[in-house]
Scaffold this active site. Sequence first.
Site, PDB file in Angstrom:
ATOM      1  N   CYS A  29       0.837  -1.203   0.000  1.00 12.12           N
ATOM      2  CA  CYS A  29       0.000   0.000   0.000  1.00 12.12           C
ATOM      3  C   CYS A  29       0.874   1.256   0.000  1.00 12.12           C
ATOM      4  CB  CYS A  29      -0.995  -0.041   1.162  1.00 12.12           C
ATOM      5  SG  CYS A  29      -2.419   1.057   0.913  1.00 12.12           S
TER       6      CYS A  29
ATOM      7  N   HIS B 221      -3.592  -5.413   0.998  1.00  8.85           N
ATOM      8  CA  HIS B 221      -3.405  -5.856   2.382  1.00  8.85           C
ATOM      9  C   HIS B 221      -3.922  -7.288   2.512  1.00  8.85           C
ATOM     10  CE1 HIS B 221      -2.361  -1.891   3.930  1.00  8.85           C
ATOM     11  NE2 HIS B 221      -3.431  -1.383   3.334  1.00  8.85           N
TER      12      HIS B 221
END
Length: 502
Positions: free
Chosen positions: A341, A425
Site C-alpha cells: 500500500c 493488504h
Amino acid sequence: MSGGLLVAGTTSDAGKSVVTAGICRWLVRQGVKVAPFKAQNMSLNSFVTREGAEIGRAQAMQAQACRVEPTALMNPVLLKPGGEQSSQVVLLGKPVGELSARGYHGGRQQKLLGTVLDCLEQLRGTYDAVICEGAGSPAEINLRRTDIVNMGIARGAGLPVLVVGDIDRGGVFASFFGTVALLSREDQRCVAGFLVNKFRGDVSLLEPGLDMLHGLTGRKTYGVLPFRHGLGIDEEDGLRVSLRGAVRESVVAPPLGEDVLRVAVCAVPLMSNFTDVDALAAEPGVVVRFVDRPEELADADLVVVPGTRGTVRALDWLRERGLADALVRRAAEQRPVLGVCGGFQLLGEHIEDDVESRRGHVDGLGILPVRVRFAREKTLTRPEGEALGERVEGYEIHHGVAEVTGGEAFLDGCRVGQTWGTHWHGSLESDGFRRAFLREVAAAAGRRFVPAPDTSFAALREEQLDRLGDLIEQHADTDALWRLIESGAPQGLPFIPPGAPA
C-alpha cells in the site's frame, strides 16, 4: 429487543477488544446469535467488508469470533489519524472528510449519536445479543458531553456496563473505584461491575481486595482472567510490542529447514495495517521485528515497507533516518523488499499528492516503475487473483492510484528483481501464496529455509479466538454475565461520590 452489554475499560489497552471477542466466542458456542459493535473507533488498522465499507480490524476480528460476516453497522464511525491534530472521519464505511480533534469533539461527534444508536438498534433487531466495546475510559470527564462510544451509548441504548482493568499495569482497584466515582449518578446506574484482566499468580490472594471493592462500590467482579501470551490479535491502539520487538510474544517455532528467515518491518510514521505481517510471524522459523535504523536492515532476509496513512511523511522519515538509501542499495543488490500500500507507493518514481499531504509533486525512491496520483475518492475493495502460481485474496484501502509502467506483474502492482509492490493488504494470509513467496525470499537470500506445508493462518486465528472464549468460559462468572446481558444492570446500585463535575 435483544440483550446487550458494553465492555468499557479503565484505560486504553486494558483489554476491551479481546474481552469483547472472548465474550462473543463464548456466546456463539452456546448457540447464541451474537454480533459485535463499536460506535466509534480510532485506528489505522482497518478492514474492508464485502459491501466495500471500511471498519476497524478489531470489529472484523470480533465478527469472526461471532462467526458472522462483518458489516459497517458494527463500526459506524472510524477515525483514522493523519497527524497530531486531525483525523479522517469514516462514516458507515465511507470517508466524509478530515476534522481536527477540536472540530470533532466541538459538535460533529454529538450529532452522530442518533446514527450510531440507529446502527445498534438494527443489530439488536437481528441478533440475540450485541456485545459493544467502549473506547479509552468512560471517565473522560472532559469529553462526556459529546460522548457517543462509552456512557453516551450505554445510556442511550440502556446497556449494562462491564469495566475491564489491566491488573498487570498495577493500580487496578484504584482504577475501578475512580472510574465509577467520576461518573454522574445516572451513568453510575449503568455500571454493573468489573472484570480483572491479565492476572498473574494465586487468585485467592486477590479475593480480599475484590471483596473490599464490592463493599466500597456495591458492584461485583464478574471474573479474573489470567495472563496469557499471544492473545493480542488485531489491536487498534498501536503496536502491541515496543519498537524493534518481535511481533509474537510466544517463542518462535523452530524452522523446518536449516535456517530461519529474518524479516525487518520499517516502523514508518502513521503505520497502518501492520497486522499484514502477522501471517509471516505465524510461520515456523520466521522472525519478524519492527526497526527504525538502517543498520537493522543489514541481516534481514526480507524488508517490509508497510502501509501508512502518510505516504509522503513516511518518505521524509525514511530519508531522514538513512533508511531510504539503505532500501535503494538493498534493491540494487537484489535483496528482497516488499512494499504494501503506502509502502508500495513510496518505492515508485514519483507521487502527485494534493489530497493527503497536499505537497504536490514528490520524488519517490525510484525502485519500482510506478507513478502515483492521489485521488479524492478512496479505493475500498476486496480483490482476488493469482500470483506465484497460487490463489490470493486481499483488501485495498488507499487514495493513491498507481500507474505501473514496467516490471513484472505482481497482484495489482509489479515486481522488479527482488523488489515487490502491491496495494493488497492481507495477501499473506493466503497460505499457498505466502509459502511460495517465502520460498522465493529464501532462495534470493541464500537461506536454507523451508515453509511449513501445513500452516493455516485461518486455523491459527480460530485457535486464538477459541482461547479467548475459553478464558471467559473458565474464568468468568458466566451465569451472572448472561443475566447481565439478558436483563441489564442490577437495580439499586449505590452512588459513589463525588460523581462527575457539574
